[in-house]
Design a protein around this motif. Sequence first.
Motif, PDB file in Angstrom:
ATOM      1  N   ASN A  61      49.234  95.049  77.937  1.00  0.00           N
ATOM      2  CA  ASN A  61      49.838  94.775  79.241  1.00  0.00           C
ATOM      3  C   ASN A  61      49.796  93.297  79.614  1.00  0.00           C
ATOM      4  O   ASN A  61      50.539  92.856  80.481  1.00  0.00           O
ATOM      5  CB  ASN A  61      49.127  95.578  80.336  1.00  0.00           C
ATOM      6  N   GLY A  62      48.909  92.544  78.977  1.00  0.00           N
ATOM      7  CA  GLY A  62      48.798  91.129  79.300  1.00  0.00           C
ATOM      8  C   GLY A  62      47.941  90.394  78.287  1.00  0.00           C
ATOM      9  O   GLY A  62      47.230  91.016  77.497  1.00  0.00           O
ATOM     10  N   TYR A  63      48.034  89.077  78.332  1.00  0.00           N
ATOM     11  CA  TYR A  63      47.317  88.239  77.373  1.00  0.00           C
ATOM     12  C   TYR A  63      46.538  87.156  78.106  1.00  0.00           C
ATOM     13  O   TYR A  63      47.044  86.556  79.059  1.00  0.00           O
ATOM     14  CB  TYR A  63      48.294  87.543  76.421  1.00  0.00           C
ATOM     15  N   VAL A  64      45.330  86.922  77.632  1.00  0.00           N
ATOM     16  CA  VAL A  64      44.563  85.772  78.074  1.00  0.00           C
ATOM     17  C   VAL A  64      44.441  84.878  76.843  1.00  0.00           C
ATOM     18  O   VAL A  64      43.840  85.270  75.834  1.00  0.00           O
ATOM     19  CB  VAL A  64      43.170  86.178  78.611  1.00  0.00           C
ATOM     20  N   LEU A  65      45.085  83.711  76.917  1.00  0.00           N
ATOM     21  CA  LEU A  65      45.047  82.766  75.800  1.00  0.00           C
ATOM     22  C   LEU A  65      43.955  81.750  76.090  1.00  0.00           C
ATOM     23  O   LEU A  65      43.982  81.073  77.121  1.00  0.00           O
ATOM     24  CB  LEU A  65      46.401  82.080  75.629  1.00  0.00           C
ATOM     25  N   VAL A  66      42.989  81.685  75.177  1.00  0.00           N
ATOM     26  CA  VAL A  66      41.783  80.904  75.414  1.00  0.00           C
ATOM     27  C   VAL A  66      41.703  79.742  74.429  1.00  0.00           C
ATOM     28  O   VAL A  66      41.879  79.912  73.224  1.00  0.00           O
ATOM     29  CB  VAL A  66      40.518  81.785  75.236  1.00  0.00           C
ATOM     30  N   TYR A  67      41.429  78.560  74.979  1.00  0.00           N
ATOM     31  CA  TYR A  67      41.065  77.415  74.137  1.00  0.00           C
ATOM     32  C   TYR A  67      39.741  76.885  74.659  1.00  0.00           C
ATOM     33  O   TYR A  67      39.291  77.252  75.752  1.00  0.00           O
ATOM     34  CB  TYR A  67      42.160  76.334  74.141  1.00  0.00           C
ATOM     35  N   SER A  68      39.116  76.035  73.894  1.00  0.00           N
ATOM     36  CA  SER A  68      37.853  75.438  74.303  1.00  0.00           C
ATOM     37  C   SER A  68      38.111  73.988  74.695  1.00  0.00           C
ATOM     38  O   SER A  68      38.770  73.256  73.953  1.00  0.00           O
ATOM     39  CB  SER A  68      36.857  75.507  73.144  1.00  0.00           C
ATOM     40  N   VAL A  69      37.591  73.578  75.861  1.00  0.00           N
ATOM     41  CA  VAL A  69      37.867  72.221  76.346  1.00  0.00           C
ATOM     42  C   VAL A  69      37.283  71.145  75.431  1.00  0.00           C
ATOM     43  O   VAL A  69      37.633  69.978  75.553  1.00  0.00           O
ATOM     44  CB  VAL A  69      37.367  72.001  77.805  1.00  0.00           C
ATOM     45  N   ASN A  70      36.425  71.558  74.496  1.00  0.00           N
ATOM     46  CA  ASN A  70      35.851  70.575  73.573  1.00  0.00           C
ATOM     47  C   ASN A  70      36.482  70.657  72.179  1.00  0.00           C
ATOM     48  O   ASN A  70      35.903  70.177  71.206  1.00  0.00           O
ATOM     49  CB  ASN A  70      34.323  70.730  73.489  1.00  0.00           C
ATOM     50  N   GLY A  81      41.041  77.509  79.829  1.00  0.00           N
ATOM     51  CA  GLY A  81      40.236  76.494  79.142  1.00  0.00           C
ATOM     52  C   GLY A  81      38.784  76.898  79.315  1.00  0.00           C
ATOM     53  O   GLY A  81      38.247  76.848  80.424  1.00  0.00           O
ATOM     54  N   ASN A  82      38.143  77.324  78.250  1.00  0.00           N
ATOM     55  CA  ASN A  82      36.761  77.801  78.330  1.00  0.00           C
ATOM     56  C   ASN A  82      35.796  76.659  78.016  1.00  0.00           C
ATOM     57  O   ASN A  82      36.184  75.640  77.467  1.00  0.00           O
ATOM     58  CB  ASN A  82      36.561  78.977  77.360  1.00  0.00           C
ATOM     59  N   LYS A  83      34.527  76.889  78.333  1.00  0.00           N
ATOM     60  CA  LYS A  83      33.431  75.950  78.082  1.00  0.00           C
ATOM     61  C   LYS A  83      33.514  74.722  78.984  1.00  0.00           C
ATOM     62  O   LYS A  83      33.173  73.618  78.591  1.00  0.00           O
ATOM     63  CB  LYS A  83      33.373  75.538  76.594  1.00  0.00           C
ATOM     64  N   LYS A  84      33.970  74.940  80.234  1.00  0.00           N
ATOM     65  CA  LYS A  84      34.082  73.811  81.161  1.00  0.00           C
ATOM     66  C   LYS A  84      32.716  73.206  81.494  1.00  0.00           C
ATOM     67  O   LYS A  84      32.650  72.107  82.023  1.00  0.00           O
ATOM     68  CB  LYS A  84      34.823  74.224  82.434  1.00  0.00           C
ATOM     69  N   ASP A  85      31.659  73.923  81.157  1.00  0.00           N
ATOM     70  CA  ASP A  85      30.311  73.404  81.405  1.00  0.00           C
ATOM     71  C   ASP A  85      29.933  72.276  80.431  1.00  0.00           C
ATOM     72  O   ASP A  85      29.005  71.523  80.673  1.00  0.00           O
ATOM     73  CB  ASP A  85      29.277  74.536  81.318  1.00  0.00           C
ATOM     74  N   GLU A  92      41.374  68.776  82.218  1.00  0.00           N
ATOM     75  CA  GLU A  92      41.879  69.885  83.025  1.00  0.00           C
ATOM     76  C   GLU A  92      43.377  69.679  83.274  1.00  0.00           C
ATOM     77  O   GLU A  92      44.156  70.621  83.268  1.00  0.00           O
ATOM     78  CB  GLU A  92      41.112  69.956  84.349  1.00  0.00           C
ATOM     79  N   GLU A  93      43.766  68.418  83.453  1.00  0.00           N
ATOM     80  CA  GLU A  93      45.175  68.092  83.697  1.00  0.00           C
ATOM     81  C   GLU A  93      46.053  68.499  82.515  1.00  0.00           C
ATOM     82  O   GLU A  93      47.146  69.034  82.697  1.00  0.00           O
ATOM     83  CB  GLU A  93      45.299  66.576  83.976  1.00  0.00           C
ATOM     84  N   GLU A  94      45.581  68.278  81.282  1.00  0.00           N
ATOM     85  CA  GLU A  94      46.350  68.680  80.092  1.00  0.00           C
ATOM     86  C   GLU A  94      46.559  70.191  80.068  1.00  0.00           C
ATOM     87  O   GLU A  94      47.653  70.678  79.771  1.00  0.00           O
ATOM     88  CB  GLU A  94      45.626  68.262  78.805  1.00  0.00           C
ATOM     89  N   PRO A 143      49.676  81.176  85.047  1.00  0.00           N
ATOM     90  CA  PRO A 143      48.464  80.721  85.723  1.00  0.00           C
ATOM     91  C   PRO A 143      47.505  80.030  84.746  1.00  0.00           C
ATOM     92  O   PRO A 143      47.456  80.376  83.562  1.00  0.00           O
ATOM     93  CB  PRO A 143      47.830  82.001  86.263  1.00  0.00           C
ATOM     94  N   PHE A 144      46.742  79.084  85.277  1.00  0.00           N
ATOM     95  CA  PHE A 144      45.767  78.338  84.470  1.00  0.00           C
ATOM     96  C   PHE A 144      44.428  78.327  85.190  1.00  0.00           C
ATOM     97  O   PHE A 144      44.367  78.116  86.402  1.00  0.00           O
ATOM     98  CB  PHE A 144      46.261  76.898  84.270  1.00  0.00           C
ATOM     99  N   LEU A 145      43.379  78.557  84.429  1.00  0.00           N
ATOM    100  CA  LEU A 145      42.027  78.431  84.967  1.00  0.00           C
ATOM    101  C   LEU A 145      41.146  77.788  83.913  1.00  0.00           C
ATOM    102  O   LEU A 145      41.395  77.939  82.708  1.00  0.00           O
ATOM    103  CB  LEU A 145      41.402  79.801  85.260  1.00  0.00           C
ATOM    104  N   GLU A 146      40.114  77.126  84.390  1.00  0.00           N
ATOM    105  CA  GLU A 146      39.048  76.736  83.480  1.00  0.00           C
ATOM    106  C   GLU A 146      37.869  77.625  83.817  1.00  0.00           C
ATOM    107  O   GLU A 146      37.675  78.008  84.977  1.00  0.00           O
ATOM    108  CB  GLU A 146      38.687  75.255  83.643  1.00  0.00           C
ATOM    109  N   ALA A 147      37.103  77.963  82.788  1.00  0.00           N
ATOM    110  CA  ALA A 147      35.988  78.887  82.982  1.00  0.00           C
ATOM    111  C   ALA A 147      34.820  78.460  82.106  1.00  0.00           C
ATOM    112  O   ALA A 147      34.966  77.638  81.202  1.00  0.00           O
ATOM    113  CB  ALA A 147      36.413  80.314  82.613  1.00  0.00           C
TER     114      ALA A 147
END
Length: 183
Positions: free
Chosen positions: A78-87, A117-121, A130-132, A143-147
């Motif tokens: 039903n939906g996709y969460v596409l995850v990348y790592s900010v590092n 964008g995961n690993k925002k810590d 975050e802008e990229e 939608p875009f989130l960092e987590a």
Amino acid sequence: MPPKERKIAFMGFRSVGKSSLIIQFVEKQFVDSYDPTIENTFTTQVRVNGQDYLLHSVDTAGQDEYSVIPQNYFININGYVLVYSVNSQKSFEVVKHVYDKIIDMKGRMTVPIVLVGNKKDLRFERVISEEEGRRLAESWKVPFLEASAKEHPSVKDVFETAINTMTLKENGDSNEKSGCVLS
């Protein structure tokens, strides 16, 4: 009213934290050890906007730019969460490849997608701003989130955004007019 059943596939390069995000949401704990995922589905019940959902989160094996994405990642999802790592620049490139494959299979208007964008810590190891991430999401009109999988509230936002995005699409919103970006 019985819960609505929804299936979300988490996709992205290996070790970006797809499993950690799902486990944090379902079990409210952070799993630090990296064990490459074959494929796993986690089921949990969640309430969003007064509606109960039986949510099946498909934790996929990591993709790269050459992977052939199995057909079952396009059927009954039903939906996709596409995850990348900010590092990881590589994971950011791979997520674009995965997006293109999904759009090729499903078509742009019908697919609820959230970019995360995961690993925002990991502030000092960040290579993707975050802008990229926001610019990429805007170009896709998603939608875009960092987590951080270490922080339950940011992970909860990811799941709620995914459910809300699926609901909008199901209600016939092509997302053109609601290209809102959550931060």
